[in-house]
Write a protein that holds these residues in place. Structure first.
Motif, short mmCIF file in Angstrom:
data_model
loop_
_atom_site.label_atom_id
_atom_site.label_comp_id
_atom_site.label_asym_id
_atom_site.label_seq_id
_atom_site.Cartn_x
_atom_site.Cartn_y
_atom_site.Cartn_z
N ASP A 1 0.84 -1.19 0.00
CA ASP A 1 0.00 0.00 0.00
C ASP A 1 0.88 1.24 0.00
OD1 ASP A 1 -2.39 -1.32 -0.05
OD2 ASP A 1 -2.80 -1.12 2.08
N LEU A 2 0.29 2.37 -0.35
CA LEU A 2 1.01 3.64 -0.35
C LEU A 2 1.09 4.16 1.08
CD1 LEU A 2 2.31 5.99 -1.86
CD2 LEU A 2 0.01 6.89 -2.29
N MET A 3 2.32 4.39 1.54
CA MET A 3 2.55 4.81 2.92
C MET A 3 2.88 6.30 2.99
SD MET A 3 4.82 1.52 4.12
CE MET A 3 5.35 1.11 2.44
N ASP A 4 2.28 6.98 3.92
CA ASP A 4 2.53 8.39 4.15
C ASP A 4 3.92 8.58 4.76
OD1 ASP A 4 2.27 11.10 4.50
OD2 ASP A 4 1.06 10.93 6.32
N VAL A 5 4.69 9.51 4.22
CA VAL A 5 6.03 9.82 4.73
C VAL A 5 6.03 11.27 5.21
CG1 VAL A 5 8.48 9.99 4.20
CG2 VAL A 5 7.08 8.20 3.12
N PRO A 6 6.06 11.52 6.52
CA PRO A 6 6.08 12.89 7.02
C PRO A 6 7.44 13.53 6.77
CG PRO A 6 6.25 11.33 8.83
CD PRO A 6 6.05 10.52 7.60
N ASN A 7 7.55 14.30 5.69
CA ASN A 7 8.84 14.82 5.26
C ASN A 7 8.65 16.15 4.54
OD1 ASN A 7 11.56 15.08 4.44
ND2 ASN A 7 11.13 13.99 2.54
N ASP A 8 9.29 17.20 5.01
CA ASP A 8 9.24 18.51 4.37
C ASP A 8 10.57 18.90 3.74
OD1 ASP A 8 6.54 19.15 4.95
OD2 ASP A 8 7.10 19.63 7.01
#
Length: 221
Positions: A181-188
């Motif tokens: 599945d597509l996983m959210d990556v908290p990255n700015d």
């Protein structure tokens, strides 16, 4: 299908996994349904699939033909995939990509392949994929920043279509390519290199696993 609960309190948006046993807590929340994605992944409006070639980086490799610049699921030979650790089935190991210019990755997927489903336990997939891993980023490949840590991952599925718009899944590939599945990556931040550091895996009957493709979503610099 995945669900995430969002709640606005004093101008701050919080999110959590809805618990059906805590109905009073969630009855005023907004429940967002996302099909085929990981819990809570809401891509930014300007994010997209990153179709960028790169150079494969790895801790080891037991296959003579890593597909370093091929980001197409059907490009795997279905036997070795794009990358197999040395020795096969060993952990910890890592595999990743070095890009020519920095990218901001906010979504991550990976795929794996097997020769035949008969090599999977109970003769059914998915199998032979990383289950505990960390997605890390770096600009010098000396200092790595952890972006996403996953333990006991089981959100793999048999791929029936490629996430790449110009790629066809041939009939002989169906049933033996597994896609996360597509996983959210908290990255700015923007980084030159990203790698998947693998701590454990769901193996085939021979104790092996592989990574066929690393799939990134986000922005160019």
């Amino acid at each position: 299908m995945s669900r995430i609960a969002y709640h606005l309190t004093n101008g701050t948006v919080s999110r959590s996994l809805p618990d059906p046993l805590e109905r009073a807590l969630y009855q005023d929340h907004l429940i967002v349904h996302r099909f085929g994605e990981a819990w809570g992944y809401l891509p930014r409006q300007d994010d997209g699939l990153l179709l960028v070639e790169g150079t494969l980086i790895m801790s080891s490799c037991s296959t003579y033909w890593p597909l370093a610049n091929d980001f197409c699921i059907a490009g795997t030979d279905g036997i070795n995939g794009s990358w197999v650790p040395q020795p096969p089935g060993s952990t910890p190991q890592y595999v990743g990509v070095r890009f020519a210019s920095p990218l901001r990755v906010t979504g991550f997927q990976f795929s794996c392949g097997v020769r035949e489903l008969s090599v999977c336990p109970y003769a059914t997939g998915p199998c032979a994929y990383p289950s505990t891993f960390v997605l890390e980023a770096s600009n010098d490949e000396a200092l790595w920043t952890p972006l996403l840590a996953v333990t006991d991952y089981r959100a793999m599925r048999v791929a029936t279509a490629s996430p790449f718009p110009d790629e066809r899944m041939e009939d002989y590939e169906l049933g033996r390519i597994f896609l996360s599945d597509l996983m959210d990556v908290p990255n700015d931040a923007f980084f030159l290199a990203y790698r998947m550091r693998i701590e454990a895996a769901v193996t085939d009957l021979f104790g092996n696993y592989n990574v066929s493709e690393l799939i990134f979503h986000g922005q160019h610099s």
